[in-house]
Motif scaffolding. Structure first.
Motif, PDB file in Angstrom:
ATOM      1  N   ILE A   1     151.796  59.058  29.652  1.00 29.39           N
ATOM      2  CA  ILE A   1     151.347  60.131  30.631  1.00 29.39           C
ATOM      3  C   ILE A   1     152.309  60.139  31.793  1.00 29.39           C
ATOM      4  CG2 ILE A   1     149.526  61.395  32.091  1.00 29.39           C
ATOM      5  CD1 ILE A   1     147.594  60.117  30.303  1.00 29.39           C
TER       6      ILE A   1
ATOM      7  N   GLU B   1     150.627  54.801  28.625  1.00 27.23           N
ATOM      8  CA  GLU B   1     149.884  55.505  27.699  1.00 27.23           C
ATOM      9  C   GLU B   1     150.628  56.712  27.525  1.00 27.23           C
ATOM     10  OE1 GLU B   1     147.033  54.714  26.290  1.00 27.23           O
ATOM     11  OE2 GLU B   1     147.002  52.777  27.053  1.00 27.23           O
TER      12      GLU B   1
ATOM     13  N   GLN C   1     147.466  66.982  30.442  1.00 21.85           N
ATOM     14  CA  GLN C   1     146.986  65.630  30.458  1.00 21.85           C
ATOM     15  C   GLN C   1     146.107  65.212  31.366  1.00 21.85           C
ATOM     16  OE1 GLN C   1     151.260  63.983  30.627  1.00 21.85           O
ATOM     17  NE2 GLN C   1     150.881  63.636  28.385  1.00 21.85           N
TER      18      GLN C   1
ATOM     19  N   HIS D   1     140.107  60.044  32.598  1.00 23.67           N
ATOM     20  CA  HIS D   1     139.540  59.125  31.602  1.00 23.67           C
ATOM     21  C   HIS D   1     140.115  57.553  31.718  1.00 23.67           C
ATOM     22  CE1 HIS D   1     137.168  57.510  28.355  1.00 23.67           C
ATOM     23  NE2 HIS D   1     138.232  57.255  27.695  1.00 23.67           N
ATOM     24  N   LEU D   2     141.441  57.620  31.511  1.00 17.91           N
ATOM     25  CA  LEU D   2     142.130  56.451  31.506  1.00 17.91           C
ATOM     26  C   LEU D   2     141.915  55.507  33.059  1.00 17.91           C
ATOM     27  CD1 LEU D   2     145.388  57.255  29.681  1.00 17.91           C
ATOM     28  CD2 LEU D   2     143.653  55.544  29.062  1.00 17.91           C
TER      29      LEU D   2
ATOM     30  N   GLU E   1     142.866  65.734  31.963  1.00 17.19           N
ATOM     31  CA  GLU E   1     141.406  64.975  31.241  1.00 17.19           C
ATOM     32  C   GLU E   1     141.658  63.537  30.911  1.00 17.19           C
ATOM     33  OE1 GLU E   1     137.555  64.588  31.373  1.00 17.19           O
ATOM     34  OE2 GLU E   1     138.468  66.392  32.162  1.00 17.19           O
ATOM     35  N   ARG E   2     142.856  63.427  30.255  1.00 15.75           N
ATOM     36  CA  ARG E   2     143.039  62.184  29.560  1.00 15.75           C
ATOM     37  C   ARG E   2     143.382  61.146  30.627  1.00 15.75           C
ATOM     38  NH1 ARG E   2     147.671  59.584  26.507  1.00 15.75           N
ATOM     39  NH2 ARG E   2     146.606  57.671  25.483  1.00 15.75           N
ATOM     40  N   ALA E   3     144.155  61.466  31.647  1.00 20.41           N
ATOM     41  CA  ALA E   3     144.287  60.737  32.556  1.00 20.41           C
ATOM     42  C   ALA E   3     143.157  60.338  33.623  1.00 20.41           C
ATOM     43  CB  ALA E   3     145.569  61.346  33.776  1.00 20.41           C
TER      44      ALA E   3
END
Length: 86
Positions: free
Chosen positions: A25, A23, A55, A61-62, A57-59
């Protein structure tokens, strides 16, 4: 870098590092060299998944989406119900 997740074992940690890399990250697994000292016992907080602050917050979430995923209904062949084919 922020610690965003504590994997249960080395296999889960490596799997998540690969998933996050796919993704875009970059993630680092800390404590991987300490796990061998405890053998087959749970890692007990030794492992940590670290990502860049921007990164994180995105990590998270994933990883939450990955942990909450369910198998698709009817995704297994009729002849091999209950058997995982790789």
């Amino acid at each position: 870098m922020l610690r965003v997740y504590e994997p249960q074992d080395l296999m889960e940690g490596e799997l998540l590092v690969g998933m996050l890399a796919s993704e875009g990250i970059e993630a680092h697994l800390t404590g991987r060299h300490l796990v061998g000292a405890v053998g087959e016992l749970p890692a007990c907080g030794l492992l940590g998944l670290m990502v860049d602050n921007q990164q994180a917050e995105r990590a998270r979430h994933l990883i939450a989406a990955y942990n909450g995923a369910q198998p698709l209904a009817g995704d297994e062949p009729e002849n091999f119900q209950g058997v995982l084919l790789c």
